[in-house]
Scaffold this motif. Structure first.
Motif, short mmCIF file in Angstrom:
data_model
loop_
_atom_site.label_atom_id
_atom_site.label_comp_id
_atom_site.label_asym_id
_atom_site.label_seq_id
_atom_site.Cartn_x
_atom_site.Cartn_y
_atom_site.Cartn_z
N ARG A 20 -4.55 4.41 -14.60
CA ARG A 20 -5.98 4.25 -14.92
C ARG A 20 -6.87 5.00 -13.95
O ARG A 20 -7.87 4.48 -13.44
N GLY A 21 -6.48 6.22 -13.69
CA GLY A 21 -7.30 7.08 -12.84
C GLY A 21 -7.12 6.87 -11.36
O GLY A 21 -7.74 7.56 -10.55
N LYS A 22 -6.27 5.92 -10.97
CA LYS A 22 -6.03 5.66 -9.56
C LYS A 22 -4.66 6.17 -9.15
O LYS A 22 -3.71 6.15 -9.93
N SER A 23 -4.56 6.63 -7.90
CA SER A 23 -3.28 7.07 -7.36
C SER A 23 -2.74 6.00 -6.41
O SER A 23 -3.44 5.55 -5.51
N SER A 230 17.47 -0.02 7.98
CA SER A 230 16.18 0.67 8.03
C SER A 230 15.11 -0.30 7.53
O SER A 230 15.30 -0.99 6.53
N VAL A 231 14.00 -0.35 8.26
CA VAL A 231 12.90 -1.24 7.92
C VAL A 231 11.78 -0.40 7.33
O VAL A 231 11.34 0.59 7.94
N ILE A 232 11.32 -0.78 6.15
CA ILE A 232 10.29 0.00 5.45
C ILE A 232 9.01 -0.83 5.33
O ILE A 232 9.05 -2.03 5.07
N TYR A 233 7.88 -0.17 5.57
CA TYR A 233 6.59 -0.84 5.45
C TYR A 233 5.61 0.11 4.78
O TYR A 233 5.42 1.23 5.25
N ALA A 234 4.99 -0.32 3.68
CA ALA A 234 3.96 0.45 2.98
C ALA A 234 4.42 1.88 2.68
O ALA A 234 3.63 2.82 2.77
N GLY A 235 5.69 2.03 2.31
CA GLY A 235 6.18 3.34 1.91
C GLY A 235 6.64 4.24 3.03
O GLY A 235 6.88 5.43 2.82
N LYS A 236 6.77 3.69 4.25
CA LYS A 236 7.25 4.49 5.38
C LYS A 236 8.35 3.73 6.13
O LYS A 236 8.28 2.51 6.26
N ILE A 237 9.33 4.45 6.63
CA ILE A 237 10.34 3.84 7.49
C ILE A 237 9.73 3.68 8.87
O ILE A 237 9.28 4.64 9.48
N LEU A 280 -0.75 -3.28 3.13
CA LEU A 280 -1.71 -2.20 2.93
C LEU A 280 -1.92 -1.90 1.45
O LEU A 280 -0.97 -1.84 0.68
N ASP A 281 -3.17 -1.74 1.06
CA ASP A 281 -3.51 -1.33 -0.30
C ASP A 281 -2.88 0.03 -0.58
O ASP A 281 -3.13 1.01 0.13
N ALA A 282 -2.04 0.10 -1.61
CA ALA A 282 -1.27 1.31 -1.90
C ALA A 282 -2.14 2.47 -2.36
O ALA A 282 -1.67 3.61 -2.42
N THR A 283 -3.41 2.21 -2.67
CA THR A 283 -4.29 3.30 -3.10
C THR A 283 -4.95 3.98 -1.90
O THR A 283 -5.57 5.03 -2.06
N SER A 284 -4.83 3.40 -0.72
CA SER A 284 -5.50 3.95 0.46
C SER A 284 -4.58 4.84 1.28
O SER A 284 -3.36 4.70 1.25
N THR A 285 -5.16 5.76 2.03
CA THR A 285 -4.40 6.64 2.93
C THR A 285 -5.08 6.66 4.29
O THR A 285 -5.71 7.64 4.68
N PRO A 286 -4.97 5.57 5.04
CA PRO A 286 -5.66 5.49 6.33
C PRO A 286 -5.01 6.36 7.39
O PRO A 286 -3.84 6.74 7.27
N GLU A 287 -5.76 6.67 8.43
CA GLU A 287 -5.21 7.39 9.57
C GLU A 287 -4.50 6.38 10.48
O GLU A 287 -4.72 5.18 10.39
#
Length: 329
Positions: A20-23, A230-237, A280-287
């Motif tokens: 729906r238009g969101k990544s 391996s421990v994964i969090y919000a799409g990152k190891i 973490l909201d999966a639509t966000s890309t924080p620093e």
């Protein structure tokens, strides 16, 4: 193939879903190496990217909503992500196989268990109908279902949950795969059945001489079966190490908090730890560090400087500014 080389290796895998238009960022640069004769546990909260990692390896991401932005999945030096579907199909099930979380969804209700195994080995191994039936009997016996032959002629609805899971495992190992993915295979089972399935997977790993990726949200289950974690969090190891190293000296606060949330009979009456905040909201890309908003150790640099996944001790990798330093939670 060099025996010291990974059997399967994921490099910088980024996967995004569009809705729906969101990544939605499902994986944000995954790097993991899997070795033969090793059970590699992948653990994290729901929505952290565990199943997406598995379906990426298998080439089963839903299209067109899922998109691989970058990365590679190498199996014996060949990049599976670059293979056309017809070539990938020859690897799927034969070289790399998967046990799904809810077998009732993946066992065909219209066909007998024996027939589903027979179809698999006839397709991938070229066996005759007679040889395929013999192979089905052998496999069901191997997973503890073949003593009297009833399961061979049973439909999925006639089996209990534990029997369905064993049948799914029999199908998954029917073609002697090099690599088996088990995606939360014990989640819907009671404790007794859970232990039986864990013991079965470890036994089969030794008998069939294969590498295993075991996925779970339960670090207690992972501790029981895995050789490396391996421990994964919000799409990152965020951490990866041998089991003993990880539990004796966790280097990431998220890993430590997961450990503190495991029930322990030695500490009856102690309140279990919880991880504050929300995933973490999966639509966000924080620093910075993705775990920083929930981390009790977070400093200002954690919100601006992204920690890299690097080796701090032999075989022990962590993505944390505090890794290798003394800290307590």
């Amino acid at each position: 193939m060099d025996e010291s080389a990974p059997l399967l290796k994921i490099e910088n895998l980024n996967v995004r879903f569009s809705h729906r238009g969101k990544s939605v960022h499902a994986l944000r640069g995954i790097d993991i190496s899997f070795y033969k004769d090793e059970i590699h546990g992948l653990v994290g909260e729901s929505g952290s990217g565990k199943t997406v990692t598995a379906t990426s390896i298998m080439g089963l991401l839903p299209r067109p909503s899922a998109e691989i932005i970058s990365g590679s999945v190498f199996y014996k030096g060949k990049n599976l992500l670059l293979m056309p579907e017809d070539e990938l199909r020859t690897y799927r099930g034969r070289a790399i196989s998967m046990v799904f979380q809810e077998p009732a969804k993946y066992l065909n209700p219209a066909f007998k268990i024996g027939g589903q195994i027979e179809e698999m080995v006839m397709l991938h191994m070229g066996l005759s109908k007679v040889a395929a039936k013999a192979r089905a009997r052998e496999l069901l016996k191997l997973v503890g279902l073949g003593r009297d032959g009833r399961v061979l002629d049973a439909y999925p609805h006639e089996l209990s949950s534990g029997m369905k899971q064993r049948a799914m495992i029999a199908i998954a190992i029917s073609c002697n795969p090099d690599f088996l993915i088990a995606d939360e295979p014990t989640t819907a089972l009671d404790v007794t059945l859970q232990k039986q399935i864990l013991k079965l997977i470890r036994t089969l790993k030794n008998i069939e001489n294969m590498g295993v990726l075991f996925i779970s949200h339960d670090l207690g289950v992972i501790r029981e079966i895995a050789d490396r974690i391996s421990v994964i969090y919000a799409g990152k190891i965020v951490e990866s190490a041998g089991k003993e190293s990880l539990f004796n000296k966790p280097m990431h606060p998220y890993t430590r908090l997961l450990m503190l949330s495991i029930p322990d009979a030695r500490h009856r009456g102690r309140k279990l730890a919880t991880i504050p905040g929300q995933v973490l909201d999966a639509t966000s890309t924080p620093e910075g560090c993705l775990f920083a908003p929930r981390c009790p150790l977070a400093e200002q640099r954690c919100f601006s400087l992204t920690p890299e996944l690097v080796e701090h001790e032999k075989g022990h990798l962590a993505a944390c500014h505090f890794a290798g330093k003394s800290w307590n939670l």
